[in-house]
Design an enzyme around this catalytic site. Structure first.
Site, mmCIF file in Angstrom:
data_model
loop_
_atom_site.group_PDB
_atom_site.id
_atom_site.type_symbol
_atom_site.label_atom_id
_atom_site.label_comp_id
_atom_site.label_asym_id
_atom_site.label_seq_id
_atom_site.Cartn_x
_atom_site.Cartn_y
_atom_site.Cartn_z
ATOM 1 N N ASP A 1 0.785 -1.239 0.000
ATOM 2 C CA ASP A 1 0.000 0.000 0.000
ATOM 3 C C ASP A 1 0.814 1.286 0.000
ATOM 4 O OD1 ASP A 1 -2.622 -1.121 -0.023
ATOM 5 O OD2 ASP A 1 -2.301 -1.761 2.036
ATOM 6 N N ASP B 1 -6.812 -3.634 -6.161
ATOM 7 C CA ASP B 1 -6.475 -2.342 -5.536
ATOM 8 C C ASP B 1 -5.035 -1.927 -5.827
ATOM 9 O OD1 ASP B 1 -8.150 -4.227 -4.222
ATOM 10 O OD2 ASP B 1 -8.282 -2.995 -2.434
HETATM 11 N N1 GLY Z 1 -7.451 -1.285 -0.558
HETATM 12 C C1 GLY Z 1 -8.418 -1.762 0.346
HETATM 13 C C2 GLY Z 1 -9.806 -1.337 0.077
HETATM 14 O O1 GLY Z 1 -10.145 -0.811 -0.942
HETATM 15 O O2 GLY Z 1 -10.615 -1.557 0.946
#
Ligand code: GLY
Length: 399
Positions: A115, A174
């Site tokens: 992330d 994501d």
């Molecule tokens: N990246 C995690 C979400 O979208 O919840």
């Protein structure tokens, strides 16, 4: 200029109250200006609810929820503050933004998940864009190096989460969002390897994450030695075969962004396909704020995800920059409906309420019973980004 068909459709749909109808006739320039002024005061309320050393995530049952800095959302607060400061030049907001940045600086060497792009580019990326401070650029560069440590050649993708009892080498849709930082660093004179990693990751995802209708799986688990797909699954969606709404938004935004950096037509074609899937979906409500999953049980009574609406609005505004005029009109009109909807009492908090967050009614992880129908920091971030993008791209002389 006010879009008459938009007003008509807003007047017709059932999901938004009469205050939405009033807001719908407001010129977008006025709406954007008012929303940034509201955000300037509302985020001072939010600041009072933060536990020192943590970053704001949500507000539930009358209590602020703050998270540690390694949480994937830790960059959205400072990023939102920079978007607000850019529009209003409020000095207290700038000070808040700088303090929020300082707190997450140690993340530049964090390698515990994928992330880093969310955490360090939404924050330091905006800070650098607005201030040009070289120290911010150095931190982004270091963060790209940390993120690159999670890329492995046999899979040709950045590993999202660590190996666990559930997965060997999971890559979630994501993760496309983290590529923005990687591309940017290479394009700004950094090591070209980050852009190569991004391209490889985007190509691997293109090959394995999508169904023929352009909807996306959430998680693809790979064999780390061979790169073979082990499983196609979900974590936050309604089912392995469903279309988790925010995931569709990450996919859309991700391929538009990849097109911006590479001009690879395959990425633009993918983004158009995803946009079509979303905008033509029979379960997309009239106000265009998606249910938490396009295949959620209980539609039309299922919970919404305002964060998906904000994210998709922002993405569509960029997509419209790369398409012929007729197509641009479609994306712009859809994004306008989303923005108008989010700005009404149906989604936008009243001043001083909602723990200081701007938007209500987002859904983090429904199947895990986490963050259901609550404010979420990233919903605010992408809402502010959509407002800023609309102003920059659609209220000037550009299309
Ligand atoms: N990246 C995690 C979400 O979208 O919840």
């Amino acid at each position: 200029m006010i879009n008459k068909s938009l007003i008509f459709s807003l007047l017709l749909f059932s999901g938004v109250t009469s205050s939405a109808q009033k807001t719908a006739v407001k010129p977008m320039a006025q709406l954007i200006d008012e929303e940034f002024r509201f955000a300037t005061s509302q985020y001072k309320v939010l600041a009072r609810n933060i536990t020192p050393g943590k970053t704001p995530q949500s507000y539930q049952d009358g209590k602020p929820i703050n998270k540690e800095i390694t949480w994937w959302c830790s960059g959205f607060y400072s990023g939102s503050l920079w978007y607000i400061f850019e529009q209003t030049k409020d000095v207290a907001i700038k000070k808040q933004a700088e303090e929020a940045l300082k707190l997450i600086e140690p993340n530049q060497t964090y390698t515990g998940n994928h992330d880093l792009g969310f955490m360090m580019y939404c924050s330091f990326g905006n800070a650098y864009r607005i201030t040009g401070k070289p120290e911010y650029k150095a931190i982004i560069n270091r963060s790209a190096e940390s993120l690159a440590s999670r890329y492995h050649e046999p899979v040709k993708a950045i590993q999202s989460w660590n190996k666990s009892k559930y997965w060997e080498y999971p890559v979630i849709i994501d993760n496309m969002m983290n590529l923005e930082m990687m591309n940017w660093v290479s394009d700004q004179g950094g090591d070209p390897k980050y852009k190569e990693i991004s391209i490889n990751h985007a190509n691997t995802t293109l090959k394995n994450h999508f169904r023929p209708d352009f909807s996306s799986y959430h998680v693809i688990d790979y064999n780390p030695e061979t790169g073979a797909v082990r499983r196609k699954a979900t974590w936050q969606g309604a089912a392995d075969c469903s279309a988790w709404s925010r995931g569709q938004g990450w996919a859309l935004y991700g391929y538009i962004m990849m097109y911006r950096f590479t001009k690879n037509e395959a990425y633009l074609a993918q983004a158009r396909g995803i946009a079509k899937f979303i905008l033509n979906h029979p379960n997309l409500p009239a106000d265009k704020i998606p249910f938490w999953d396009f295949d959620a049980q209980g539609i039309p009574y299922a919970k919404r995800d305002a964060s998906a609406g904000a994210l998709i609005a922002s993405a569509l505004l960029e997509l419209g920059q790369y398409t012929p005029e007729d197509e641009t009109k479609t994306y712009k009109a859809a994004a306008e409906t989303m923005i108008y909807s989010l700005s009404t009492d149906a989604y936008r908090a009243k001043p001083g309420t909602n723990g200081g967050f701007l938007l209500m009614h987002s859904t983090g992880a429904y199947p895990l019973n986490i963050e259901i129908d609550v404010p979420l920091i990233y919903a605010d971030y992408y809402y502010l980004e959509a407002l800023a993008r609309y102003k920059k791209w659609y209220l000037g002389n550009q299309k």
